[in-house]
Design a protein around this motif. Sequence first.
Motif, PDB file in Angstrom:
ATOM      1  N   THR A  68     -15.167 -15.928   4.321  1.00 58.66           N
ATOM      2  CA  THR A  68     -15.055 -15.586   2.911  1.00 58.66           C
ATOM      3  C   THR A  68     -15.822 -14.289   2.734  1.00 58.66           C
ATOM      4  N   GLN A  69     -15.455 -13.561   1.701  1.00 53.83           N
ATOM      5  CA  GLN A  69     -16.118 -12.282   1.450  1.00 53.83           C
ATOM      6  C   GLN A  69     -16.290 -12.100  -0.044  1.00 53.83           C
ATOM      7  N   PRO A  70     -17.230 -11.239  -0.417  1.00 50.13           N
ATOM      8  CA  PRO A  70     -17.336 -10.905  -1.838  1.00 50.13           C
ATOM      9  C   PRO A  70     -16.059 -10.201  -2.288  1.00 50.13           C
ATOM     10  N   LYS A  71     -15.876 -10.129  -3.569  1.00 50.68           N
ATOM     11  CA  LYS A  71     -14.716  -9.421  -4.107  1.00 50.68           C
ATOM     12  C   LYS A  71     -14.671  -8.013  -3.520  1.00 50.68           C
ATOM     13  N   PRO A  72     -13.533  -7.641  -2.930  1.00 48.05           N
ATOM     14  CA  PRO A  72     -13.423  -6.296  -2.356  1.00 48.05           C
ATOM     15  C   PRO A  72     -13.652  -5.230  -3.425  1.00 48.05           C
ATOM     16  N   THR A  73     -14.405  -4.232  -3.082  1.00 53.06           N
ATOM     17  CA  THR A  73     -14.665  -3.138  -4.029  1.00 53.06           C
ATOM     18  C   THR A  73     -13.694  -1.999  -3.779  1.00 53.06           C
ATOM     19  N   GLY A  74     -13.487  -1.209  -4.782  1.00 49.41           N
ATOM     20  CA  GLY A  74     -12.647  -0.027  -4.637  1.00 49.41           C
ATOM     21  C   GLY A  74     -11.165  -0.313  -4.724  1.00 49.41           C
ATOM     22  N   LEU A  75     -10.786  -1.553  -5.013  1.00 51.65           N
ATOM     23  CA  LEU A  75      -9.371  -1.891  -5.154  1.00 51.65           C
ATOM     24  C   LEU A  75      -9.107  -2.169  -6.629  1.00 51.65           C
ATOM     25  N   HIS A  76      -8.689  -1.170  -7.337  1.00 55.36           N
ATOM     26  CA  HIS A  76      -8.554  -1.240  -8.789  1.00 55.36           C
ATOM     27  C   HIS A  76      -7.706  -2.425  -9.239  1.00 55.36           C
ATOM     28  N   TRP A  77      -6.615  -2.688  -8.554  1.00 56.03           N
ATOM     29  CA  TRP A  77      -5.717  -3.753  -8.990  1.00 56.03           C
ATOM     30  C   TRP A  77      -6.352  -5.136  -8.894  1.00 56.03           C
ATOM     31  N   LEU A  78      -7.454  -5.290  -8.122  1.00 54.86           N
ATOM     32  CA  LEU A  78      -8.152  -6.569  -8.082  1.00 54.86           C
ATOM     33  C   LEU A  78      -9.137  -6.725  -9.236  1.00 54.86           C
ATOM     34  N   SER A  79      -9.422  -5.647  -9.956  1.00 55.06           N
ATOM     35  CA  SER A  79     -10.419  -5.727 -11.021  1.00 55.06           C
ATOM     36  C   SER A  79      -9.973  -6.668 -12.133  1.00 55.06           C
ATOM     37  N   GLU A  80      -8.685  -6.890 -12.267  1.00 52.12           N
ATOM     38  CA  GLU A  80      -8.170  -7.788 -13.291  1.00 52.12           C
ATOM     39  C   GLU A  80      -8.466  -9.251 -12.985  1.00 52.12           C
ATOM     40  N   GLU A  81      -8.792  -9.566 -11.730  1.00 50.11           N
ATOM     41  CA  GLU A  81      -9.042 -10.955 -11.355  1.00 50.11           C
ATOM     42  C   GLU A  81     -10.435 -11.429 -11.751  1.00 50.11           C
ATOM     43  N   GLY A  82     -11.318 -10.514 -12.104  1.00 51.32           N
ATOM     44  CA  GLY A  82     -12.672 -10.909 -12.464  1.00 51.32           C
ATOM     45  C   GLY A  82     -13.312 -11.717 -11.351  1.00 51.32           C
ATOM     46  N   ASP A  83     -13.961 -12.813 -11.707  1.00 54.01           N
ATOM     47  CA  ASP A  83     -14.585 -13.693 -10.712  1.00 54.01           C
ATOM     48  C   ASP A  83     -13.779 -14.970 -10.530  1.00 54.01           C
ATOM     49  N   ALA A  84     -12.497 -14.922 -10.787  1.00 54.50           N
ATOM     50  CA  ALA A  84     -11.657 -16.115 -10.734  1.00 54.50           C
ATOM     51  C   ALA A  84     -11.172 -16.452  -9.328  1.00 54.50           C
ATOM     52  N   LYS A  85     -11.440 -15.586  -8.354  1.00 48.53           N
ATOM     53  CA  LYS A  85     -10.883 -15.781  -7.019  1.00 48.53           C
ATOM     54  C   LYS A  85     -11.967 -15.832  -5.948  1.00 48.53           C
ATOM     55  N   VAL A  86     -11.614 -16.472  -4.843  1.00 49.22           N
ATOM     56  CA  VAL A  86     -12.392 -16.426  -3.609  1.00 49.22           C
ATOM     57  C   VAL A  86     -11.532 -15.639  -2.622  1.00 49.22           C
ATOM     58  N   TYR A  87     -12.139 -14.703  -1.923  1.00 53.44           N
ATOM     59  CA  TYR A  87     -11.404 -13.855  -0.988  1.00 53.44           C
ATOM     60  C   TYR A  87     -11.650 -14.358   0.425  1.00 53.44           C
ATOM     61  N   VAL A  88     -10.570 -14.584   1.151  1.00 57.07           N
ATOM     62  CA  VAL A  88     -10.620 -15.191   2.473  1.00 57.07           C
ATOM     63  C   VAL A  88     -10.012 -14.225   3.478  1.00 57.07           C
ATOM     64  N   VAL A  89     -10.679 -14.099   4.618  1.00 57.90           N
ATOM     65  CA  VAL A  89     -10.183 -13.281   5.724  1.00 57.90           C
ATOM     66  C   VAL A  89     -10.013 -14.215   6.921  1.00 57.90           C
ATOM     67  N   VAL A  90      -8.812 -14.236   7.483  1.00 53.70           N
ATOM     68  CA  VAL A  90      -8.520 -15.028   8.670  1.00 53.70           C
ATOM     69  C   VAL A  90      -8.240 -14.057   9.805  1.00 53.70           C
ATOM     70  N   GLN A  91      -8.954 -14.217  10.915  1.00 53.86           N
ATOM     71  CA  GLN A  91      -8.729 -13.369  12.083  1.00 53.86           C
ATOM     72  C   GLN A  91      -8.309 -14.234  13.264  1.00 53.86           C
ATOM     73  N   TYR A  92      -7.065 -14.037  13.682  1.00 51.55           N
ATOM     74  CA  TYR A  92      -6.541 -14.702  14.870  1.00 51.55           C
ATOM     75  C   TYR A  92      -6.748 -13.788  16.066  1.00 51.55           C
ATOM     76  N   HIS A  93      -7.261 -14.329  17.146  1.00 50.19           N
ATOM     77  CA  HIS A  93      -7.441 -13.579  18.381  1.00 50.19           C
ATOM     78  C   HIS A  93      -6.187 -13.797  19.229  1.00 50.19           C
ATOM     79  N   ILE A  94      -5.561 -12.693  19.639  1.00 53.67           N
ATOM     80  CA  ILE A  94      -4.285 -12.743  20.346  1.00 53.67           C
ATOM     81  C   ILE A  94      -4.472 -12.193  21.756  1.00 53.67           C
ATOM     82  N   ALA A  95      -3.888 -12.883  22.734  1.00 53.39           N
ATOM     83  CA  ALA A  95      -4.105 -12.562  24.144  1.00 53.39           C
ATOM     84  C   ALA A  95      -3.481 -11.240  24.582  1.00 53.39           C
TER      85      ALA A  95
END
Length: 135
Positions: A68-95
């Motif tokens: 999980t990460q804090p709200k991404p900064t510098g992405l204007h279109w996310l500013s409308e979401e306020g604090d209503a969301k949790v941001y998730v990053v999934v990283q798959y390791h590929i052979a």
Amino acid sequence: MSAPPLPLHETKRDSLSNLTSAGISPILYEVNLSVPKENARDYLSYLGTFCRNAVETVEGFTHCNVFTQPKPTGLHWLSEEGDAKVYVVVQYHIASEHHMNLYLDNYQDALSKQDQNKWGFLVISRRILRLQVAI
């Protein structure tokens, strides 16, 4: 007396095949999601099972991390979401690149639709990171 360090262009670098045999994946497939806060706990529980299943069943998927990460900064279109969301990053390791292409050709669309149909969350972005140097 020790020898002076080699100039960068002469430094010995492990090959990617040696790195991957040491457990470092040459490719990361990253998926970024925006999850409504009220669904975050259930979604993260589901995501752990989903990722474990992907690693166990999709050829070439060797490992997965969910962040999980804090709200991404510098992405204007996310500013409308306020604090209503949790941001998730999934990283798959590929052979390998071959395995990445197999996934994209045979699994990605179906798994994305399955996830979208079950939860209705939008993927903010996907990206493929290819290892160039590991230290």
